[in-house]
Each structure stands twice: as structure tokens, then as C-alpha cells.
Design an enzyme around this catalytic site. Structure first.
Site, PDB file in Angstrom:
ATOM      1  N   HIS A 111      41.696 -26.805  -1.744  1.00 49.38           N
ATOM      2  CA  HIS A 111      42.647 -27.687  -1.429  1.00 49.38           C
ATOM      3  C   HIS A 111      42.276 -27.753  -2.983  1.00 49.38           C
ATOM      4  O   HIS A 111      43.199 -28.332  -3.881  1.00 49.38           O
ATOM      5  CB  HIS A 111      42.906 -27.933  -0.266  1.00 49.38           C
ATOM      6  CG  HIS A 111      43.733 -29.146  -0.546  1.00 49.38           C
ATOM      7  ND1 HIS A 111      45.787 -28.692  -0.414  1.00 49.38           N
ATOM      8  CD2 HIS A 111      44.663 -30.146  -0.983  1.00 49.38           C
ATOM      9  CE1 HIS A 111      46.303 -29.362  -0.443  1.00 49.38           C
ATOM     10  NE2 HIS A 111      45.841 -30.324  -0.882  1.00 49.38           N
ATOM     11  N   GLU A 112      41.204 -29.327  -3.030  1.00 46.70           N
ATOM     12  CA  GLU A 112      41.692 -30.236  -3.687  1.00 46.70           C
ATOM     13  C   GLU A 112      40.946 -29.836  -5.621  1.00 46.70           C
ATOM     14  O   GLU A 112      41.294 -29.738  -6.401  1.00 46.70           O
ATOM     15  CB  GLU A 112      40.050 -31.217  -3.669  1.00 46.70           C
ATOM     16  CG  GLU A 112      40.539 -32.058  -2.982  1.00 46.70           C
ATOM     17  CD  GLU A 112      42.378 -32.694  -2.816  1.00 46.70           C
ATOM     18  OE1 GLU A 112      42.537 -32.913  -3.527  1.00 46.70           O
ATOM     19  OE2 GLU A 112      42.684 -32.367  -1.112  1.00 46.70           O
ATOM     20  N   HIS A 145      43.716 -28.386  -6.964  1.00 41.70           N
ATOM     21  CA  HIS A 145      44.485 -29.479  -8.397  1.00 41.70           C
ATOM     22  C   HIS A 145      44.050 -29.406  -9.497  1.00 41.70           C
ATOM     23  O   HIS A 145      44.664 -29.623 -10.231  1.00 41.70           O
ATOM     24  CB  HIS A 145      44.763 -30.620  -7.487  1.00 41.70           C
ATOM     25  CG  HIS A 145      45.637 -30.875  -6.138  1.00 41.70           C
ATOM     26  ND1 HIS A 145      47.152 -30.957  -6.194  1.00 41.70           N
ATOM     27  CD2 HIS A 145      45.478 -31.210  -4.721  1.00 41.70           C
ATOM     28  CE1 HIS A 145      47.947 -30.371  -4.988  1.00 41.70           C
ATOM     29  NE2 HIS A 145      46.481 -31.288  -4.582  1.00 41.70           N
TER      30      HIS A 145
END
Length: 658
Positions: A172-173, A176
């Protein structure tokens, strides 16, 4: 949405956010003037309710000026304080840097997962921080661009999640990072600080007003100073919440949809919906116990709330002003159905010591093959630059191809700062040029004598590796190399340049290593580059040089011409012909470095066309696998212009095991 579209959207969204910021400033100025006018009328009006005297000359002008100065000063100060990018943000959140050589079981697992993601993404391995004082489940990524990113997780994330769930959180990170969200997020921290710090000043005045005693009773001259301090403090506290209201409005406009995208990307990266899905379900389970399973107790939690995986504070308003979508909605998008929350009690030591792959072997998603089959989710390598799935892709085959092996000696070197320097020197040594090799050895002994023998040892290990593994190894060494002080970085870059110049020429392999080192460790590392060129038409000669360099990776002239024309077809506005193909001798790498400095300043949406053109020139024919040397060249180019490495290039670089 890909990296370049996200970057372009960030540029366009900046104007929208500045408009909202302007509205916030206007609202605060009005509220300040109204509040101070009421306080003046009450505090300095005539006795027994007589008519208040006229306001002092320039009363409202001074109030406005001081308020604007306060907001601007706070914004500029916070922006300056965050000049170090992700590291500054992680320290603000109370993070502790995890040493790359850590042997703690949980920290080692976290580092291994981050390394896996970096190798699969083709970017420099981010530095890792742990928020030791946070027991909830949360994480964030921060930095000005993808090769200067940091990843931070809470202690609760380490202790409460399984390896697959932790892998989902890191995926998920990384979304980003790869989608270009981080730069906007850091800008928001600085911009919003100015409008939100007024509430903090109000709290300070309330505190000191309560402690400041006065025996003077009220007379015709107005109330005592203590009452005035309390009144002004209360007013500023309320005014400050005007800033917090607009701050949350601005952050919700930025972060909500990006969280959905990051969740989907985490599933795509790991090929396992139970990774990020399990983490979100445990956040929900923990919320039932403490009202916010992702709560952050750090004083800067409100300021950093838009960075985190989950809500940093309980969301009283789950609609327009919430920085994160509801957990139920996020989970439904991950699984395609409603699912129950999970118990988030601390893992047992057996689970914490979950078996890892052998040291030095990275299997990206290899444990999740069955989950892939059940969920029918395409692996990331089966997705091309346009986001469509390629036919005939098989998850099991992809997992085998994605296994990458490194010598334990080299892996240990990549995780230690001084050994990593010797590793860099080893990548630049050339035993084929005996005279130059002697000069190179002497240069290393003059500057770093203790690393000379190490460099020769690592050279033997590097020569035993398959082509295309050198740059991924350099990516893994970046967290250790970034621990160097500024003088040590300058020494490393200077010695690297001297090693390259030992034979009075620069090879393609040397150029690539130097380009990566200069961009990631040089004086300008981590700093944003302004956009000066709207499209490639303004850089025709520089683009021609770059495409010619890639095309000449094919030694036969007719193949090089065909590759160049395939690239030219992707950039029709440049009107290239076969006559524009530059001769190999003219491809001076010092000229290439200057060309890349200009190309780096291209608008975000212009870069993907250039990268597609380079990919077309790199392959001998359409849909043909890219060879390792030219893949390394493309990696170096992408590093120099802060662009993500295409999947075809990642796959070309050392995806088979030793």
C-alpha cells in the site's frame, strides 16, 4: 492512473488546494478581526455598559497584517523544517531509523519485505522507520520523490500483523511512492501548519492565563490582564479550529481516492487480497476495543493525518471531512463483498519468527500463488504500461522468474555503510584494462585504504553474478549509503568519478552507475526540479541523442536503424528520419549527462512517451525481451529523470536465480 498522470494531476490539484487555502486564510482573518473587535468593545468599553470608544487607528489593518504574517511565517518555517523530505517527516512522527544491518527478528522481516518491494518496483530501497510508541496499526510513506522515500510503520503493525499482512501494508505504501503522492503530501504539511498553528497559540494563552494571577478587581479601565489573556486564548483556540476545519477539508480532497488506489495496488503488487485486507480487518477489530485501531498519539498526528494508512484520530465526521474512506467500504473494494473484522491481539512468538526465504533470495509474492488463483488477480508483471493484462500470463511462472539471488557476501556489504562504499568501488573496477586497474587500486588506497581489498573481493563476487543484477544490488545498498555524511558522500562521488576516468573514457556501465549515484547521493538529491519544458519538441537534439544511444545497443547498423525508427514512430512530432540516427562515436556520455539534466525538466505527461520510445528502441523487435546491458542503461536514465522503471526493464534485470 500511472505515475506521470498522478504527477500531472498533482500540479493541477495544487491550484485547487491553493484556492481552498486562500479561502481558509480569508475566513481566519475575518474571524480574528471580529473576535478582537468584540474583545476590545467588551474590555475597553465605558463603564456600566456605556458606548465603546472608537477603535484605535489602523486596528483592523494591524490585525489583518499580524494574522497574515503569523500564517505565512508558520508555513515558511514548517516548509523549511521539512527540507530533508521523508526523514524529517518520520522524525516528526517520532520514528526511529532501522539500521539496514539490523538482526532483530521483526525488524529483519520488515526490512526484507521493503527490499522485496524495491526490487520488484525497480526503485532505490527506501529507508525504514519504526514508531516505537504507537501500539495501533498504521504506516506511511514520505519523501519528495520515489528514490528519496522513507517508509514508517508503528510498533503495533510489527507486533499485530502476520508477514503477508505486513507485506500488504508495505505494498500500500509503495503505491503512494510509485504513484507520486508523496510530494503533494509533504507540501500539505507545510501549507496547513500556518493555518492550524493558531489553535496552538490559543492553547498556550489559555494555559498561561490560567496560571497568571491578579488581585486587581475590575475598574473603569477594563478587566485584569488575566481575563484578557483567557478571552484572547479562547478566541484564538476557536479561530484555530477554523484552520483545522479547512485543513481537514483540503486533506480529504486529496487523500480519500488515493487510499482506494493504494489498496488496489497493494493487492496487485502482492497478488494476495488477504494481505492489505487482513491488515484493514485487524484495524477494524482493534477499533472495536479502543475506538480507533489506527490511532496515532503523537502530538503531530493531526498535522500528518493525511499520510497514514488509516485514520490517525477518530473521525467524528465520516463523510465530507474524513481524511480516509470508511474501513467497510475499503474492504468491500478489496474483497468484492462485505467481510467481518478480525481480532488484532498480539502475535505469538512462533508467528513472529515465521520462516523466511533463505538469506539473499527474494521471492516476490511466492507464498501467495494459491491466493492469486482464487482471486484471479493479474500479477504486476502481467500488466503493461497502459494497465492492460497481457495474454497467457501465469502467476506461478511469474513467481519463479521473480526470484532473485544475491551472494550473502554482497548482501551483507549492501547493508553496511562502509562495506557499501567498497561495493560501489567494486562495480567500477575493470580488470580487463590492466594498467587502468592498477591506477584504480591505487586511487582507492589513497582515499580509503581499508576498502581496497574489500573492493577486489566484491569484484570477484560481482563477476560471478548474472548480468543485470548490479543495479538492483546498488538499489539495495541505498539505505546504507544514505547514512554517509555530506563530506563522505562527496568523497564517494569524487572517487567514483576518478575510477571511471582512470582509462580516460566512460563506458555505458560506468555511466549508469555514476548517474544513479549522483542523482541519489549528490548535493541535489531529494530536491524537486522545476518543469521548464512542456513537451519533447523543445528538446529535439537531446531526445535524438538518447534514442541514438539506446538504438546503438544493437551492434548491427540495420537493426539499430530499425530500432531508432520504431522509437521515432512514438514521437511523431519530432519528425525523425533514419538520417537523424547519430553515429556511435558521437554518443559521448558526458553529453548524455547534460542532455538528461534538461530532459529531467520535462513536464510529467511528456516523460512516458519518451520512455516508451526508449523501450521501443531497446528491443531488437516488438515484444522481444530486453537484454540486460540496455536494461541497465534504461534504469540509469529513469533514475536520472526521476521516472519509474518500466516493468519490462525490471524483468530484464537479474530475475533468474544463480
Amino acid at each position: 492512473m500511472d505515475f506521470f498522470e498522478q504527477q500531472d494531476q498533482a500540479h493541477r490539484q495544487t491550484r485547487k488546494l491553493l484556492f481552498l487555502f486562500l479561502l481558509a486564510v480569508i475566513a481566519i482573518v475575518i474571524t480574528v478581526n471580529v473576535s478582537l473587535a468584540l474583545i476590545w468593545s467588551w474590555g475597553f468599553g465605558g463603564a456600566h455598559g456605556s458606548v465603546a470608544p472608537a477603535y484605535p487607528r489602523g486596528f483592523f489593518l494591524v490585525n489583518t497584517f499580524v494574522t497574515l504574517l503569523f500564517i505565512a511565517g508558520g508555513t515558511l518555517f514548517e516548509t523549511w523544517r521539512l527540507r530533508d523530505g521523508g526523514d524529517a517527516v518520520a522524525k516528526m512522527a517520532g520514528g526511529r531509523l532501522v539500521m539496514p544491518s539490523s538482526t532483530d527478528v521483526r525488524e529483519r522481516r520488515l526490512l526484507n519485505i521493503v527490499e522485496e518491494m524495491a526490487l520488484a518496483s525497480g526503485i532505490a530501497c527506501p529507508r525504514v522507520y519504526i514508531l516505537d510508541n504507537e501500539d495501533a496499526i498504521n504506516a506511511f510513506a514520505a519523501g519528495y520523490h520515489q528514490n528519496e522515500a522513507v517508509v514508517a510503520v508503528t510498533q503495533g503493525t510489527l507486533s499485530r500483523l502476520s508477514r503477508d499482512e505486513l507485506q500488504g501494508v508495505i505494498g500500500h505504501e509503495f503505491s503512494h511512492i510509485l504513484n507520486g503522492d508523496m510530494r503533494m503530501n509533504i507540501k500539505l504539511i507545510g501549507i496547513l501548519f500556518g493555518i492550524q498553528m493558531i489553535a496552538g497559540l490559543g492553547q498556550e494563552l489559555l494555559y498561561w492565563g490560567a496560571r497568571f494571577g491578579s488581585s486587581r478587581s475590575r475598574d473603569d479601565k477594563g478587566p485584569p490582564l488575566q481575563i484578557i489573556m483567557l478571552a484572547v486564548g479562547a478566541a484564538l483556540f476557536v479561530i484555530g479550529y477554523v484552520g483545522i476545519f479547512f485543513g481537514r477539508l483540503i486533506k480529504s480532497a486529496v487523500s480519500r481516492q488515493r487510499e482506494f488506489l493504494a489498496d488496489a495496488s497493494a493487492v496487485q503488487f502482492t497478488r494476495n487480497p488477504d494481505g492489505i485486507g487482513g491488515a484493514l480487518r485487524k484495524i477494524g477489530g482493534l477499533t472495536a476495543v479502543n475506538h480507533c485501531g489506527s490511532r496515532i498519539d503523537n502530538p503531530h498526528a493531526e498535522q500528518l493525518s493525511h499520510l497514514f494508512l488509516g485514520a490517525a484520530r477518530p473521525q467524528l465526521l465520516s463523510g465530507l471531512f474524513a481524511t480516509h474512506p470508511p474501513l467497510e467500504e475499503r474492504l468491500k473494494r478489496v474483497y468484492g463483498r462485505n467481510v467481518a473484522f478480525l481480532d488484532a491481539s498480539v502475535m505469538s512468538e512462533d508467528t513472529a519468527a515465521q520462516k523466511e526465504l533463505p538469506e539473499g533470495v527474494y521471492g516476490f509474492g511466492a507464498r501467495n500463488v494459491e491466493a492469486v488463483r482464487q482471486a484471479a488477480i493479474p500479477p504486476r508483471s502481467a500488466v503493461n504500461m497502459s494497465g492492460t493484462q497481457q495474454p497467457g500470463s501465469v502467476a506461478v511462472q511469474t513467481d519463479e522468474r521473480r526470484k532473485m539471488s544475491f551472494s550473502p557476501v554482497l548482501l551483507q556489504a549492501a547493508r553496511d555503510t562502509q562495506f557499501a562504499c567498497a561495493l560501489v568501488y567494486a562495480m567500477l573496477l575493470d580488470r580487463n584494462q590492466s594498467e587502468a586497474f592498477v591506477v584504480q587500486q591505487n586511487l582507492i588506497r589513497q582515499v580509503a585504504n581499508s576498502q581496497a581489498n574489500l573492493a577486489q573481493q566484491y569484484l570477484l563476487e560481482i563477476e560471478a553474478m548474472k548480468n543485470g543484477v548490479r543495479l538492483p544490488l546498488l538499489d539495495l545498498a541505498m539505505p546504507a549509503l544514505k547514512l554517509l555524511t555530506t563530506p563522505e558522500r562527496a568523497q564517494l562521488l569524487s572517487l567514483a568519478a576518478k575510477l571511471i576516468a582512470a582509462d580516460q573514457r566512460m563506458t555505458q556501465a560506468e555511466f549508469v552507475v555514476l548517474a544513479v549515484l549522483e542523482r541519489r547521493l549528490g548535493p541535489q538529491a531529494g530536491r524537486s526540479v522545476p518543469v521548464r519544458y512542456a513537451n519533447v519538441a523543445a528538446l529535439r537534439s537531446e531526445v535524438c541523442l538518447l534514442l541514438s544511444l539506446v538504438a546503438h545497443s544493437h551492434t548491427q547498423q540495420n537493426i539499430a536503424e530499425a530500432a531508432f525508427m520504431r522509437a521515432a514512430a512514438i514521437l511523431p512530432e519530432l519528425e525523425f528520419s533514419s538520417a537523424d540516427l547519430m553515429a556511435t562515436a558521437s554518443s559521448d556520455f558526458f553529453d548524455v549527462r547534460q542532455a538528461l539534466e534538461k530532459i529531467h525538466q520535462l513536464a510529467p505527461l511528456a516523460k512516458p512517451f519518451l520512455i516508451r520510445a526508449m523501450l521501443a528502441a531497446a528491443a531488437r523487435a516488438p515484444d522481444v525481451h530486453i537484454e540486460a546491458p540496455v536494461a541497465d542503461l534504461l534504469r540509469g536514465v529513469c533514475a536520472a529523470i526521476d521516472a519509474p522503471v518500466p516493468e519490462a526493464v525490471v524483468n530484464a534485470g537479474g530475475i533468474s536465480s544463480n
